[in-house]
Design a protein around this motif. Sequence first.
Motif, mmCIF file in Angstrom:
data_model
loop_
_atom_site.group_PDB
_atom_site.id
_atom_site.type_symbol
_atom_site.label_atom_id
_atom_site.label_comp_id
_atom_site.label_asym_id
_atom_site.label_seq_id
_atom_site.Cartn_x
_atom_site.Cartn_y
_atom_site.Cartn_z
ATOM 1 N N ARG A 26 -13.900 -1.980 3.092
ATOM 2 C CA ARG A 26 -13.993 -1.110 1.917
ATOM 3 C C ARG A 26 -14.291 -1.973 0.714
ATOM 4 N NH1 ARG A 26 -9.472 3.647 2.163
ATOM 5 N NH2 ARG A 26 -10.220 3.888 0.034
ATOM 6 N N SER A 27 -15.290 -1.597 -0.046
ATOM 7 C CA SER A 27 -15.695 -2.352 -1.215
ATOM 8 C C SER A 27 -15.005 -1.814 -2.455
ATOM 9 C CB SER A 27 -17.214 -2.251 -1.393
ATOM 10 O OG SER A 27 -17.598 -2.697 -2.673
ATOM 11 N N ARG A 46 1.083 0.638 10.342
ATOM 12 C CA ARG A 46 -0.102 1.435 10.111
ATOM 13 C C ARG A 46 -0.547 1.375 8.661
ATOM 14 N NH1 ARG A 46 0.710 6.419 10.095
ATOM 15 N NH2 ARG A 46 -1.419 7.081 10.516
ATOM 16 N N ALA A 47 0.386 1.261 7.762
ATOM 17 C CA ALA A 47 0.065 1.378 6.348
ATOM 18 C C ALA A 47 -0.232 0.018 5.731
ATOM 19 C CB ALA A 47 1.213 2.049 5.594
ATOM 20 N N LEU A 48 -1.414 -0.113 5.187
ATOM 21 C CA LEU A 48 -1.840 -1.329 4.497
ATOM 22 C C LEU A 48 -1.776 -1.037 3.012
ATOM 23 C CD1 LEU A 48 -3.116 -4.175 4.841
ATOM 24 C CD2 LEU A 48 -5.342 -3.061 4.753
ATOM 25 N N LEU A 49 -0.950 -1.776 2.275
ATOM 26 C CA LEU A 49 -0.678 -1.452 0.885
ATOM 27 C C LEU A 49 -1.464 -2.335 -0.064
ATOM 28 C CD1 LEU A 49 1.484 0.766 0.204
ATOM 29 C CD2 LEU A 49 1.757 -0.252 2.447
ATOM 30 N N HIS A 50 -1.881 -1.763 -1.175
ATOM 31 C CA HIS A 50 -2.480 -2.570 -2.231
ATOM 32 C C HIS A 50 -2.296 -1.881 -3.567
ATOM 33 C CE1 HIS A 50 -6.219 -0.474 -3.574
ATOM 34 N NE2 HIS A 50 -5.962 0.222 -2.513
ATOM 35 N N PRO A 51 -2.161 -2.660 -4.660
ATOM 36 C CA PRO A 51 -2.037 -2.043 -5.980
ATOM 37 C C PRO A 51 -3.404 -1.638 -6.503
ATOM 38 C CG PRO A 51 -1.890 -4.409 -6.178
ATOM 39 C CD PRO A 51 -2.038 -4.113 -4.720
ATOM 40 N N ASN A 52 -3.515 -0.428 -6.983
ATOM 41 C CA ASN A 52 -4.763 0.077 -7.549
ATOM 42 C C ASN A 52 -4.764 -0.222 -9.043
ATOM 43 O OD1 ASN A 52 -7.157 1.392 -7.963
ATOM 44 N ND2 ASN A 52 -6.310 3.438 -7.808
ATOM 45 N N GLN A 56 -1.444 3.020 -9.529
ATOM 46 C CA GLN A 56 -1.213 3.506 -8.179
ATOM 47 C C GLN A 56 -0.903 2.374 -7.215
ATOM 48 O OE1 GLN A 56 -4.620 5.618 -6.776
ATOM 49 N NE2 GLN A 56 -4.014 7.572 -7.676
ATOM 50 N N VAL A 57 -0.132 2.700 -6.197
ATOM 51 C CA VAL A 57 -0.054 1.897 -4.989
ATOM 52 C C VAL A 57 -0.508 2.814 -3.867
ATOM 53 C CG1 VAL A 57 1.487 0.780 -3.343
ATOM 54 C CG2 VAL A 57 1.775 0.374 -5.775
ATOM 55 N N ARG A 58 -1.426 2.339 -3.059
ATOM 56 C CA ARG A 58 -2.020 3.191 -2.038
ATOM 57 C C ARG A 58 -1.745 2.643 -0.644
ATOM 58 N NH1 ARG A 58 -8.071 3.506 -4.089
ATOM 59 N NH2 ARG A 58 -8.336 4.671 -2.157
ATOM 60 N N ALA A 59 -1.462 3.528 0.286
ATOM 61 C CA ALA A 59 -1.233 3.156 1.675
ATOM 62 C C ALA A 59 -2.425 3.595 2.510
ATOM 63 C CB ALA A 59 0.036 3.826 2.188
ATOM 64 N N TRP A 60 -2.910 2.673 3.346
ATOM 65 C CA TRP A 60 -4.055 2.963 4.212
ATOM 66 C C TRP A 60 -3.622 2.892 5.670
ATOM 67 C CZ3 TRP A 60 -7.815 -1.140 1.772
ATOM 68 C CH2 TRP A 60 -8.176 -0.729 0.495
ATOM 69 N N ASP A 67 -7.030 6.576 3.534
ATOM 70 C CA ASP A 67 -5.804 6.779 2.775
ATOM 71 C C ASP A 67 -4.784 7.608 3.557
ATOM 72 O OD1 ASP A 67 -6.985 5.411 0.768
ATOM 73 O OD2 ASP A 67 -6.946 7.022 -0.699
ATOM 74 N N ILE A 68 -3.511 7.199 3.473
ATOM 75 C CA ILE A 68 -2.411 7.988 4.024
ATOM 76 C C ILE A 68 -1.697 8.721 2.890
ATOM 77 C CG2 ILE A 68 -0.236 7.909 5.292
ATOM 78 C CD1 ILE A 68 -1.225 5.368 6.637
#
Length: 262
Positions: A26-27, A46-52, A56-60, A67-68
Amino acid sequence: MADDPTRHRSGVRAFRVPDGKELWSRSSADEKEPFVGLLGFASDDRALLHPNFWDQVRAWDAKIGKDIYRIDICCRNAAIGPSGKLLASDDSGEVVLSDLGTGRSVKRIEVDPEERERKRRPGGFKRFAWSADGRTLVTTLPEDVVCVLDPVTGTERTQFAVYRGKVTNSFKSDFWRDGGHTIYTLALSPDGKRLLASALDGAYVALWDTRTGQQLAKLEPGFTINSAAFSTDGKSVFTFGDTGLGYRWDVETLIAAQSPKK
């Protein structure tokens, strides 16, 4: 991706470990974000986290990159707890603990009343460190102060300054203005009783007792430290700087060498 003109240089790529096959990418250009910062995996793997960036903090889903859920919170930095079930993040003077299973906030701990009152956005260098048992959490405050928290009860244990020497007005103006600080490295021993922190842009590195706020030993590697970690038994601490070399320090030897002689 720097040498591939067909791909955006800032983004996330997921690989399968056994054979190195790329699973997805993902770019940040597609996300319309200035950067993507990885945090790690939740307990369900399963959830890959990163700060947006700010809000936001998003779980993938780590297998397909979809997105989850999203946690809407004003944060610049965050850290997943050792159990993979809690996320610590900062929000205008408060440490927020979120449940990674639901994406919901479960606890808020006020650590900086002044920042909370002003409701200004958090500084860009806030750091977190968890102990391996999940019972101690450390975060950084303005002017190179650390705050030791009990994430189970949601209470503050103590605060202390990592660097207590003289600081020039020029340094205060350049680095501490508007509530900033220069603690870039935090590492907790597995039991949470000892903390390694580097202040003054990584130039001042020391071991601390998190219960008393007492400095146990100063490290003098001769270069700035920008990352560190304790061994799993807590007997050694590893430091890394700009030289490309990692150093192992024996914790008890360091403390004994600098303890007052009786």
